[in-house]
Design a protein around this motif. Structure first.
Motif, PDB file in Angstrom:
ATOM      1  N   GLY A 177      69.621  49.031  47.518  1.00  0.00           N
ATOM      2  CA  GLY A 177      69.935  50.434  47.254  1.00  0.00           C
ATOM      3  C   GLY A 177      68.694  51.264  47.071  1.00  0.00           C
ATOM      4  N   ALA A 178      68.886  52.457  46.508  1.00  0.00           N
ATOM      5  CA  ALA A 178      67.850  53.452  46.217  1.00  0.00           C
ATOM      6  C   ALA A 178      67.457  54.278  47.435  1.00  0.00           C
ATOM      7  CB  ALA A 178      66.607  52.842  45.557  1.00  0.00           C
ATOM      8  N   GLU A 179      67.922  53.902  48.623  1.00  0.00           N
ATOM      9  CA  GLU A 179      67.647  54.718  49.816  1.00  0.00           C
ATOM     10  C   GLU A 179      68.775  54.509  50.813  1.00  0.00           C
ATOM     11  OE1 GLU A 179      63.892  53.124  51.186  1.00  0.00           O
ATOM     12  OE2 GLU A 179      64.843  51.380  52.093  1.00  0.00           O
TER      13      GLU A 179
ATOM     14  N   TYR B   2      74.779  43.370  48.859  1.00  0.00           N
ATOM     15  CA  TYR B   2      75.721  44.314  48.242  1.00  0.00           C
ATOM     16  C   TYR B   2      75.044  45.662  48.037  1.00  0.00           C
ATOM     17  CZ  TYR B   2      78.402  40.134  47.380  1.00  0.00           C
ATOM     18  OH  TYR B   2      79.099  38.969  47.566  1.00  0.00           O
ATOM     19  N   ASN B   3      75.803  46.693  48.302  1.00  0.00           N
ATOM     20  CA  ASN B   3      75.269  48.042  48.182  1.00  0.00           C
ATOM     21  C   ASN B   3      75.263  48.487  46.717  1.00  0.00           C
ATOM     22  OD1 ASN B   3      74.278  50.480  48.979  1.00  0.00           O
ATOM     23  ND2 ASN B   3      76.003  51.043  50.300  1.00  0.00           N
ATOM     24  N   SER B   4      74.101  48.953  46.266  1.00  0.00           N
ATOM     25  CA  SER B   4      73.918  49.382  44.871  1.00  0.00           C
ATOM     26  C   SER B   4      73.515  50.849  44.883  1.00  0.00           C
ATOM     27  CB  SER B   4      72.812  48.512  44.259  1.00  0.00           C
ATOM     28  OG  SER B   4      72.108  49.173  43.244  1.00  0.00           O
ATOM     29  N   TYR B   5      74.352  51.702  44.293  1.00  0.00           N
ATOM     30  CA  TYR B   5      74.090  53.154  44.356  1.00  0.00           C
ATOM     31  C   TYR B   5      73.946  53.758  42.964  1.00  0.00           C
ATOM     32  CZ  TYR B   5      74.989  58.154  44.885  1.00  0.00           C
ATOM     33  OH  TYR B   5      74.899  59.523  44.817  1.00  0.00           O
TER      34      TYR B   5
ATOM     35  N   LEU C 259      71.691  57.301  40.738  1.00  0.00           N
ATOM     36  CA  LEU C 259      70.641  58.318  40.743  1.00  0.00           C
ATOM     37  C   LEU C 259      70.224  58.557  39.306  1.00  0.00           C
ATOM     38  CD1 LEU C 259      72.368  61.751  41.334  1.00  0.00           C
ATOM     39  CD2 LEU C 259      73.627  59.636  41.450  1.00  0.00           C
ATOM     40  N   SER C 260      68.951  58.909  39.131  1.00  0.00           N
ATOM     41  CA  SER C 260      68.408  59.034  37.767  1.00  0.00           C
ATOM     42  C   SER C 260      69.239  59.982  36.921  1.00  0.00           C
ATOM     43  CB  SER C 260      66.988  59.579  37.768  1.00  0.00           C
ATOM     44  OG  SER C 260      66.360  59.395  38.972  1.00  0.00           O
ATOM     45  N   GLU C 261      69.727  61.049  37.539  1.00  0.00           N
ATOM     46  CA  GLU C 261      70.458  62.057  36.763  1.00  0.00           C
ATOM     47  C   GLU C 261      71.740  61.479  36.163  1.00  0.00           C
ATOM     48  OE1 GLU C 261      69.251  62.441  39.756  1.00  0.00           O
ATOM     49  OE2 GLU C 261      67.784  64.064  39.602  1.00  0.00           O
TER      50      GLU C 261
ATOM     51  N   ARG D   9      73.600  65.979  46.595  1.00  0.00           N
ATOM     52  CA  ARG D   9      73.100  66.197  47.961  1.00  0.00           C
ATOM     53  C   ARG D   9      73.333  64.975  48.851  1.00  0.00           C
ATOM     54  NH1 ARG D   9      67.423  69.322  47.048  1.00  0.00           N
ATOM     55  NH2 ARG D   9      67.139  67.791  45.427  1.00  0.00           N
ATOM     56  N   ASP D  10      74.028  63.970  48.312  1.00  0.00           N
ATOM     57  CA  ASP D  10      74.370  62.786  49.122  1.00  0.00           C
ATOM     58  C   ASP D  10      75.708  63.021  49.818  1.00  0.00           C
ATOM     59  OD1 ASP D  10      72.131  61.309  48.321  1.00  0.00           O
ATOM     60  OD2 ASP D  10      73.143  60.614  46.506  1.00  0.00           O
ATOM     61  N   LEU D  11      75.758  62.667  51.100  1.00  0.00           N
ATOM     62  CA  LEU D  11      76.996  62.848  51.865  1.00  0.00           C
ATOM     63  C   LEU D  11      77.730  61.521  52.002  1.00  0.00           C
ATOM     64  CD1 LEU D  11      75.669  65.156  54.727  1.00  0.00           C
ATOM     65  CD2 LEU D  11      77.106  65.820  52.792  1.00  0.00           C
TER      66      LEU D  11
ATOM     67  N   ALA E  11      73.997  60.238  54.608  1.00  0.00           N
ATOM     68  CA  ALA E  11      72.716  60.953  54.648  1.00  0.00           C
ATOM     69  C   ALA E  11      72.634  61.826  53.422  1.00  0.00           C
ATOM     70  CB  ALA E  11      72.663  61.834  55.892  1.00  0.00           C
ATOM     71  N   ARG E  12      71.502  62.501  53.266  1.00  0.00           N
ATOM     72  CA  ARG E  12      71.408  63.545  52.242  1.00  0.00           C
ATOM     73  C   ARG E  12      71.477  64.885  52.955  1.00  0.00           C
ATOM     74  NH1 ARG E  12      69.667  62.740  47.291  1.00  0.00           N
ATOM     75  NH2 ARG E  12      68.486  64.669  47.233  1.00  0.00           N
ATOM     76  N   THR E  13      72.057  65.880  52.277  1.00  0.00           N
ATOM     77  CA  THR E  13      72.191  67.181  52.954  1.00  0.00           C
ATOM     78  C   THR E  13      70.809  67.704  53.349  1.00  0.00           C
ATOM     79  OG1 THR E  13      72.242  68.190  50.782  1.00  0.00           O
ATOM     80  CG2 THR E  13      74.364  67.929  51.877  1.00  0.00           C
TER      81      THR E  13
ATOM     82  N   GLY F  59      58.675  50.767  47.553  1.00  0.00           N
ATOM     83  CA  GLY F  59      59.875  51.370  46.966  1.00  0.00           C
ATOM     84  C   GLY F  59      60.675  52.029  48.072  1.00  0.00           C
ATOM     85  N   LYS F  60      60.983  53.322  47.841  1.00  0.00           N
ATOM     86  CA  LYS F  60      61.734  54.046  48.864  1.00  0.00           C
ATOM     87  C   LYS F  60      60.833  54.270  50.078  1.00  0.00           C
ATOM     88  CE  LYS F  60      64.166  56.606  45.246  1.00  0.00           C
ATOM     89  NZ  LYS F  60      65.604  56.748  45.292  1.00  0.00           N
ATOM     90  N   ALA F  61      61.337  53.945  51.268  1.00  0.00           N
ATOM     91  CA  ALA F  61      60.504  54.076  52.467  1.00  0.00           C
ATOM     92  C   ALA F  61      60.478  55.521  52.951  1.00  0.00           C
ATOM     93  CB  ALA F  61      61.062  53.186  53.561  1.00  0.00           C
TER      94      ALA F  61
HETATM   95  O1  DLL Z   1      67.276  55.551  43.396  1.00  0.00           O
HETATM   96  C1  DLL Z   1      68.452  54.845  41.405  1.00  0.00           C
HETATM   97  C2  DLL Z   1      68.690  53.507  42.019  1.00  0.00           C
HETATM   98  C3  DLL Z   1      67.784  52.502  41.824  1.00  0.00           C
HETATM   99  C4  DLL Z   1      69.830  53.279  42.778  1.00  0.00           C
HETATM  100  C5  DLL Z   1      68.008  51.253  42.361  1.00  0.00           C
HETATM  101  C6  DLL Z   1      70.056  52.031  43.324  1.00  0.00           C
HETATM  102  C7  DLL Z   1      69.157  51.042  43.126  1.00  0.00           C
HETATM  103  P1  DLL Z   1      66.673  58.241  42.212  1.00  0.00           P
HETATM  104  O2  DLL Z   1      65.266  57.868  42.412  1.00  0.00           O
HETATM  105  O3  DLL Z   1      67.009  59.369  41.313  1.00  0.00           O
HETATM  106  O4  DLL Z   1      67.501  57.026  41.654  1.00  0.00           O
HETATM  107  O5  DLL Z   1      67.269  58.520  43.658  1.00  0.00           O
HETATM  108  C8  DLL Z   1      68.633  58.793  43.834  1.00  0.00           C
HETATM  109  O6  DLL Z   1      68.605  57.776  46.026  1.00  0.00           O
HETATM  110  O7  DLL Z   1      70.779  60.511  45.304  1.00  0.00           O
HETATM  111  C9  DLL Z   1      70.493  58.766  47.016  1.00  0.00           C
HETATM  112  O8  DLL Z   1      70.030  59.802  47.862  1.00  0.00           O
HETATM  113  C10 DLL Z   1      69.539  57.593  47.090  1.00  0.00           C
HETATM  114  N1  DLL Z   1      70.260  56.333  46.908  1.00  0.00           N
HETATM  115  C11 DLL Z   1      70.358  55.573  45.813  1.00  0.00           C
HETATM  116  N2  DLL Z   1      71.087  54.462  46.066  1.00  0.00           N
HETATM  117  C12 DLL Z   1      71.488  54.536  47.363  1.00  0.00           C
HETATM  118  C13 DLL Z   1      72.277  53.727  48.223  1.00  0.00           C
HETATM  119  C14 DLL Z   1      67.679  55.817  42.281  1.00  0.00           C
HETATM  120  N3  DLL Z   1      72.800  52.588  47.837  1.00  0.00           N
HETATM  121  C15 DLL Z   1      68.921  58.969  45.296  1.00  0.00           C
HETATM  122  N4  DLL Z   1      72.471  54.171  49.483  1.00  0.00           N
HETATM  123  C16 DLL Z   1      70.402  59.183  45.556  1.00  0.00           C
HETATM  124  C17 DLL Z   1      71.941  55.327  49.908  1.00  0.00           C
HETATM  125  C18 DLL Z   1      70.968  55.738  47.890  1.00  0.00           C
HETATM  126  N5  DLL Z   1      71.186  56.121  49.156  1.00  0.00           N
END
Ligand code: DLL
Length: 436
Positions: free
Chosen positions: A213-215, A234-237, A239-241, A303-305, A327-329, A424-426
């Motif tokens: 997850g995270a991207e 497994y998909n893990s979703y 966001l910090s907020e 902003r996530d779709l 995607a993100r908007t 981290g995030k690519a």
């Molecule tokens: O990325 C929290 C996180 C950490 C989620 C580890 C999962 C695993 P932020 O840095 O605030 O927090 O970024 C949040 O990352 O709004 C999405 O756009 C994107 N994102 C997070 N998980 C996914 C996912 C963490 N499984 C932003 N698929 C979110 C697609 C994801 N995008």
């Protein structure tokens, strides 16, 4: 298929009771939000003077939306609902503007987050027999600490490896028989190319599962990672907020991520008109916190779709599922007038067996026209073939992408390890066009 639960009552609660609990907690969130200078004025303008103005769940639409920019305006603590003495942790995410968004947590907030993460890992079948290597960055980013405590609480043996130092990651995996990892999908693909480079056979590892997850990433990328490592991913979703990871997680059925609706109300809206969308219709995901005490957030626009997947899940959990993020908007590219989501390009690339583990999308202006160049790594044995084979591969890639996203990109093939790696995030998209 064996289905395990962390908190069976909460996870399989009947929907009418869940909705009643949501309403009660939503009123609590509004009450807490009214304690903050940030929401007090916003709620007053919306005609909400007390929690009792919210009489039913559909009344949520009377509440104002919150955006990332609002949270920046609230910096550092206009959105804090408790005295600072009650805060035990602060996370923040930086952005391009330089003003971070700050999320404060009380001990109750951390305990609840920990429980949501424990619930998430258990729903993938993990537990005390697992060795869990967390390859997400520890620090202000929530991927490290966020997963850590929940995995510990679920009884897993946690290796807080954090991100980077791939050689050490491989060593840890081998030495301690890591069975589960948590990483960004792009880093997971990089781990595979390092394994190949180091000549380590997959059979040397005990890896069985990954939380990715995270991207944004496509279903084809998941399948590719599962195939390369011979694991379940497994998909893990999150966001910090909304805390971080543990907002929505896939269960063993792998058919969408359960949004933990006893802690969050999820809405899907049209990002332009802000009107609600029904289950099954795609739109922007919006969350309201239900249990958070320090930083209650109302209708936060992610902003996530994505869309809500209707109907019950075979695992028995009653919390609705969210489809993978499309995607993100703010990610969408407009190429010569055509709307293009980078995730669709990724999907087309990852379908091709010759595709390696890394790619970039570069957009330039060529006179008045936009030009997209896709740089992809492909397996090194291909470079031993004759040039005509490589040209034929480029053509197939171009055709495949063209049929998916209606653009005609230039394809550049690279040997493994030639494109930059992100731990981290690519960063995949490089838009070099001059601003309008
Ligand atoms: O990325 C929290 C996180 C950490 C989620 C580890 C999962 C695993 P932020 O840095 O605030 O927090 O970024 C949040 O990352 O709004 C999405 O756009 C994107 N994102 C997070 N998980 C996914 C996912 C963490 N499984 C932003 N698929 C979110 C697609 C994801 N995008």
């Amino acid at each position: 298929m064996e289905i395990a639960f962390w908190d069976k009552r909460a996870e399989t609660i009947d929907r009418p009771t869940l909705r009643q609990e949501q309403l009660r907690r939503l009123q609590g969130t509004v009450e807490r939000a009214l304690q903050t200078p940030f929401y007090k004025s916003k709620l007053k303008s919306a005609g909400i003077a007390s929690a009792y103005d919210i009489k039913s769940l559909p009344d949520i639409t009377r509440l104002p939306f919150t955006t990332k920019n609002d949270l920046r305006d609230a910096y550092p603590c206009k959105h804090l609902a408790v005295p600072m003495e009650q805060v035990v942790r602060i996370h923040m995410s930086s952005g391009t503007t330089g003003i971070p968004t700050v999320i404060y947590h009380t001990q109750d907030d951390i305990n609840n987050w920990t429980d949501l993460v424990a619930r998430s890992v258990v729903c993938t079948g993990c537990g005390p027999s697992d060795v869990f290597q967390n390859m997400m960055t520890y620090g202000l980013f929530t991927g490290g600490l966020g997963l850590h405590y929940g995995a510990e609480k679920a009884g897993m043996a946690v290796i807080p490896a954090s991100s980077g130092n791939t050689k050490r990651q491989l060593w840890l995996m081998k030495e301690f028989g890591t069975s589960v990892v948590h990483a960004t999908p792009s880093y997971m693909l990089h781990i595979y190319s390092e394994l190949v480079k180091e000549g380590i056979p997959i059979s040397d590892l005990k890896l069985a599962k990954a939380f990715l997850g995270a991207e944004p990433y496509s279903e084809n990328t998941r399948k590719k990672i599962e195939g390369l490592f011979k694991i379940d991913a497994y998909n893990s979703y999150g966001l910090s907020e909304m805390n971080g990871p543990g907002v929505a997680f896939e269960c063993v059925c792998k058919c969408g991520m359960h949004v933990w609706e006893d802690s969050y109300i999820v809405e899907v809206i049209d990002p332009d008109t802000l009107e609600p969308r029904r289950d099954g219709e795609e739109g922007e995901i919006v969350f309201t916190t239900l249990k958070r005490t320090a930083t209650p957030l109302l209708r936060y626009r992610t902003r996530d779709l994505s869309k809500i997947i209707d109907g019950p899940c075979a695992c028995g959990r009653t919390h609705r599922r969210m489809d993978r993020i499309k995607a993100r908007t703010d990610d969408m590219l407009i190429i010569n007038g055509v709307n293009v989501f980078p995730s669709h390009i990724e999907e087309a690339l990852m379908q091709m067996p010759e595709m390696g583990t890394n790619y970039q999308i570069v957009v330039d202006k060529n006179e008045s026209l936009d030009r997209v160049t896709i740089k992809t790594e492909v397996y090194s044995n291909l470079f031993k073939d004759d040039m005509r084979e490589l040209e034929a591969l480029k053509k197939r890639m171009r055709e495949n992408i063209k049929s998916r996203v209606l653009i005609n990109p230039v394809i550049e093939l690279h040997e493994p390890g030639m494109l930059p790696v992100y731990e981290g995030k690519a960063k995949r998209v490089f838009d070099n066009r001059p601003p309008l």
